[in-house]
Design a protein around this motif. Structure first.
Motif, PDB file in Angstrom:
ATOM      1  N   VAL A  34     -54.967  36.174 -86.514  1.00  0.00           N
ATOM      2  CA  VAL A  34     -56.257  35.682 -87.014  1.00  0.00           C
ATOM      3  C   VAL A  34     -57.013  34.971 -85.892  1.00  0.00           C
ATOM      4  CG1 VAL A  34     -57.381  34.133 -88.668  1.00  0.00           C
ATOM      5  CG2 VAL A  34     -55.450  35.548 -89.406  1.00  0.00           C
ATOM      6  N   GLN A  35     -56.332  34.065 -85.175  1.00  0.00           N
ATOM      7  CA  GLN A  35     -56.976  33.351 -84.063  1.00  0.00           C
ATOM      8  C   GLN A  35     -57.388  34.326 -82.958  1.00  0.00           C
ATOM      9  OE1 GLN A  35     -53.858  30.514 -83.156  1.00  0.00           O
ATOM     10  NE2 GLN A  35     -55.179  28.827 -83.814  1.00  0.00           N
ATOM     11  N   ALA A  36     -56.503  35.245 -82.619  1.00  0.00           N
ATOM     12  CA  ALA A  36     -56.818  36.223 -81.570  1.00  0.00           C
ATOM     13  C   ALA A  36     -58.010  37.072 -81.980  1.00  0.00           C
ATOM     14  CB  ALA A  36     -55.601  37.097 -81.288  1.00  0.00           C
ATOM     15  N   GLY A  37     -58.030  37.485 -83.228  1.00  0.00           N
ATOM     16  CA  GLY A  37     -59.162  38.276 -83.719  1.00  0.00           C
ATOM     17  C   GLY A  37     -60.469  37.506 -83.633  1.00  0.00           C
ATOM     18  N   ASP A  38     -60.434  36.222 -83.996  1.00  0.00           N
ATOM     19  CA  ASP A  38     -61.633  35.383 -83.904  1.00  0.00           C
ATOM     20  C   ASP A  38     -62.102  35.263 -82.457  1.00  0.00           C
ATOM     21  OD1 ASP A  38     -61.581  34.976 -86.649  1.00  0.00           O
ATOM     22  OD2 ASP A  38     -60.663  32.981 -86.515  1.00  0.00           O
ATOM     23  N   LEU A  39     -61.167  34.992 -81.549  1.00  0.00           N
ATOM     24  CA  LEU A  39     -61.507  34.857 -80.136  1.00  0.00           C
ATOM     25  C   LEU A  39     -62.069  36.156 -79.575  1.00  0.00           C
ATOM     26  CD1 LEU A  39     -61.525  33.380 -77.395  1.00  0.00           C
ATOM     27  CD2 LEU A  39     -59.130  34.099 -77.121  1.00  0.00           C
ATOM     28  N   VAL A  40     -61.402  37.248 -79.829  1.00  0.00           N
ATOM     29  CA  VAL A  40     -61.843  38.536 -79.280  1.00  0.00           C
ATOM     30  C   VAL A  40     -63.194  38.930 -79.865  1.00  0.00           C
ATOM     31  CG1 VAL A  40     -61.284  40.998 -79.113  1.00  0.00           C
ATOM     32  CG2 VAL A  40     -59.522  39.282 -78.661  1.00  0.00           C
ATOM     33  N   ALA A  41     -63.440  38.611 -81.130  1.00  0.00           N
ATOM     34  CA  ALA A  41     -64.745  38.912 -81.733  1.00  0.00           C
ATOM     35  C   ALA A  41     -65.866  38.186 -80.992  1.00  0.00           C
ATOM     36  CB  ALA A  41     -64.743  38.543 -83.215  1.00  0.00           C
ATOM     37  N   VAL A  42     -65.632  36.915 -80.651  1.00  0.00           N
ATOM     38  CA  VAL A  42     -66.643  36.154 -79.889  1.00  0.00           C
ATOM     39  C   VAL A  42     -66.834  36.773 -78.506  1.00  0.00           C
ATOM     40  CG1 VAL A  42     -67.128  33.920 -78.782  1.00  0.00           C
ATOM     41  CG2 VAL A  42     -66.288  34.004 -81.145  1.00  0.00           C
TER      42      VAL A  42
END
Length: 145
Positions: A34-42
């Motif tokens: 979830v955190q990685a997905g949020d970071l990569v989305a940004v």
């Protein structure tokens, strides 16, 4: 002007490669999904805006280039437009749809939701467009020198 074209293309391709093949996999290796997905989305959003800016600058530089024969200038412009099209498909089409699925999935993440299959298909299509854009970036750099 040839140096400026090459620098802008190198910035564009370099950011694509660094984010897609180094930063994103590293984020998923050290953070929960979830955190990685949020970071990569940004990061992908910032990369998309950079891609749009690089495409505009390159198209202007190519249009103003007097050192290129018209057929070569047209070919290079088409490469830039193809890369821009990949960016727009991902940024305007796929990323918002994937973000909506992540939001619908809730705090447990998309992997634990009924939206996983749909998300995985969109993610795969997105990766394919990203790969094509990365290869076009390499081709652009080779053709600009």
């Amino acid at each position: 002007m040839p140096a400026a074209r090459l620098l802008v293309a190198a910035l564009w391709a370099g950011v694509l490669w660094a984010l897609g093949y180094i930063a994103a996999p590293a984020a998923f290796a050290v953070l929960d999904s979830v955190q990685a997905g949020d970071l990569v989305a940004v990061l992908l959003t910032r990369q998309a805006w950079l891609s749009i800016a690089c495409a505009v600058v390159l198209l202007v530089l190519l249009r103003l280039s007097t050192d290129l024969a018209p057929p070569r200038r047209k070919f290079l412009s088409l490469l830039v437009l193809a890369m821009l099209a990949c960016t727009l498909v991902i940024f305007v089409g796929l990323q918002p749809a994937m973000a909506q699925l992540r939001e619908l999935a809730g705090p447990g993440g998309v992997r634990a939701s009924p939206y996983w299959t749909q998300f995985a298909v969109m993610h795969g299509v997105s990766q394919l467009f990203y790969l094509v854009q990365s290869l076009l970036g390499a081709w652009l750099l080779v053709r600009l020198r």
